[in-house]
Design an enzyme around this catalytic site. Structure first.
Site, PDB file in Angstrom:
ATOM      1  CD  GLU A 144      48.786  64.283  66.024  1.00  0.00           C
ATOM      2  OE1 GLU A 144      50.001  64.115  66.302  1.00  0.00           O
ATOM      3  OE2 GLU A 144      48.157  65.305  66.343  1.00  0.00           O
ATOM      4  CD  GLU A 190      45.451  65.472  69.423  1.00  0.00           C
ATOM      5  OE1 GLU A 190      46.418  66.280  69.375  1.00  0.00           O
ATOM      6  OE2 GLU A 190      45.578  64.256  69.618  1.00  0.00           O
TER       7      GLU A 190
END
Length: 469
Positions: free
Chosen positions: A203, A338
């Site tokens: 991320e 995710e």
């Protein structure tokens, strides 16, 4: 393939039996090569990712960074014990077998490398014992015929927290480290087939165009480093991350800015789907808004102040449609690396409805999987923490109880299974044995191991080579 047999029958009428047998062997070998190519590295990223849904995350495991034990950037203090620093179950073949039995077709393995697993800080050398353990876990998955997405996760934030740093010397140093890490990882796994995908980061903290421009450079560095190692990495599907893996940021700042590649059709883009925050992760009411316990059509509770007021089905569809238009339709399939929502225990709130909350969780997981299937070219990979306590209204994002090999998050699992039904035959055998493990043992072209030498005629794989018997 049918034409080869027709040609063979014609030749049989013209030649002696011995010559026919020889030609038959050649035909079989040719067909075997075709089958091998199909199962090798020649499929596009879109074809591979369409075969990966649904996906699951081995979360809180190989990416754990225990700072309280002195684990830090470029040291080697995590050791093999790091695997259970954030959750208590060591990964085994039986755990992966159970994941497979639930109907999952791919596993994302978040992994730390630079933080706690470096044996030589000067050369950024990854600890050999740690590399061997990661390979062992990857092999558990490959044996079950599962796809694997292996990444460089948060990793202490050495790069992900510094994407926006624009000093030229800092960017150059970060590229040097990223290249060193991925050169080692890619080299260690270069003989694995298309069931293994690499994802450069996790991320990356990029919230604007300037930071995204830095990220674009790092994505290119990752691709170049992997491709330079050769072997199957020359055609491996590689996954690069959008800014903050946020869908809106990715569509706004990175559309038409994918890395250049020496091979066509082998890149994918990763985003995450944690939306809306008040439903999936918010733990308590705040002055600016309430926690959402209820999500989706038909699941709101009359009179409750905890019904979702945004981020429901229409918003989910709109965001995924943007990814389809700006990436999938241009040849870049999407890994939703995710995804999840906290399942909460509302028993302490008599005016709320546990039943409607359970239905909301089920609907959330079902809808994302349904939309990905409908739109195509997207694989959702459910996040799973292996934390077996809902902690009341705080909730948790666990589906599988790895210690007892049973489902904990039943409503999430039910939502997934409504779109992708659990196999009626939950057996994971026969196992697919990775080619790098073939040492004097015979396997069929489908990867099934044969005890001893084969007795039937045909084409077999032994020590990584085809052999006509």
């Amino acid at each position: 393939m049918f034409g080869q047999f027709t040609f063979f029958l014609y030749l049989c009428g013209m030649m002696k039996k011995l010559k026919c047998i020889t030609i038959l062997a050649v035909c079989l070998l040719t067909m075997g090569m075709e089958m091998s190519a199909q199962d090798g590295m020649d499929r596009s990223a879109r074809e591979v990712i369409d075969d990966m849904t649904p996906g699951w995350n081995l979360g809180n495991t190989l990416e754990a960074v225990a700072t309280w034990r002195g684990v830090d950037f470029l040291n080697n203090k995590a050791g093999l014990g790091g695997e259970t620093d954030w959750q208590g179950t060591k990964t085994t073949q039986e755990v992966i077998d159970f994941v497979k039995s639930l109907g999952f077709r791919s596993i994302r393995i978040p992994c730390a490398w630079a933080c706690g697993h470096i044996s030589n800080a000067a050369t950024y050398e990854i600890d050999a014992t740690w590399m061997a353990r990661v390979k062992e876990v990857v092999d558990y998955c490959i044996r079950d015929g599962l796809y694997v997405v292996l990444n460089d996760h948060w990793d202490g934030g050495w790069l992900e927290n510094h994407i926006a740093d624009s000093d030229a010397a800092t960017i150059a140093k970060n590229k040097e480290i990223l290249t060193a890490l991925w050169t080692q990882i890619a080299t260690a796994f270069k003989d694995y087939d298309e069931h293994l995908l690499f994802a450069g980061l996790n991320e990356p903290n990029a919230e604007n165009q300037a930071a995204t421009n830095n990220l674009i450079q790092y994505n290119q560095t990752f691709v170049d480093a992997v491709r330079a190692t050769g072997g199957n990495n020359g055609k491996r599907v590689l996954v690069v991350q959008g800014p903050a893996t946020n869908i809106e940021h990715t569509c706004n700042y990175m559309a038409d800015k994918m890395p250049t590649d020496v091979v066509e059709g082998k890149l994918a883009i990763e985003v995450h789907y944690y939306n809306p925050w008040q439903f999936w992760g918010m733990e308590k009411d705040e002055s600016w808004g309430k926690v959402f316990y209820y999500w989706g059509q038909g699941n709101h509770l009359s009179g409750s102040t905890h019904n979702a007021t945004w981020g429901e089905e229409d918003n989910m569809k709109s965001l995924l449609q943007q990814m389809k238009t700006k990436f999938v339709d241009k040849g870049y399939p999407v890994v939703i690396g995710e995804f999840g929502a906290n399942w909460r225990d509302l028993s302490s709130l008599p005016k709320e409805s546990q039943e409607k909350h359970n239905a909301s969780i089920k609907a959330h997981y079902r809808e994302l999987h349904r939309l990905c299937k409908e739109l195509g070219g997207m694989v959702p990979m459910t996040w799973d923490t292996n934390y077996l306590n809902q902690e009341g209204t705080k909730g948790c994002m666990t589906i599988i109880d790895r210690q007892n090999l049973q489902v904990f998050g039943t409503y999430a699992m039910d939502g997934i299974n409504e779109v992708y039904p659990r196999p009626s035959d939950t057996s994971v055998n026969p196992k697919v044995v990775p080619s790098h493990q073939q040492e004097g043992t015979f396997y069929t072209l489908q990867g099934i191991r044969i005890d001893g030498e084969p007795t039937a005629r045909g084409i077999y794989i032994v020590e990584g080579r085809k052999q006509v018997r």
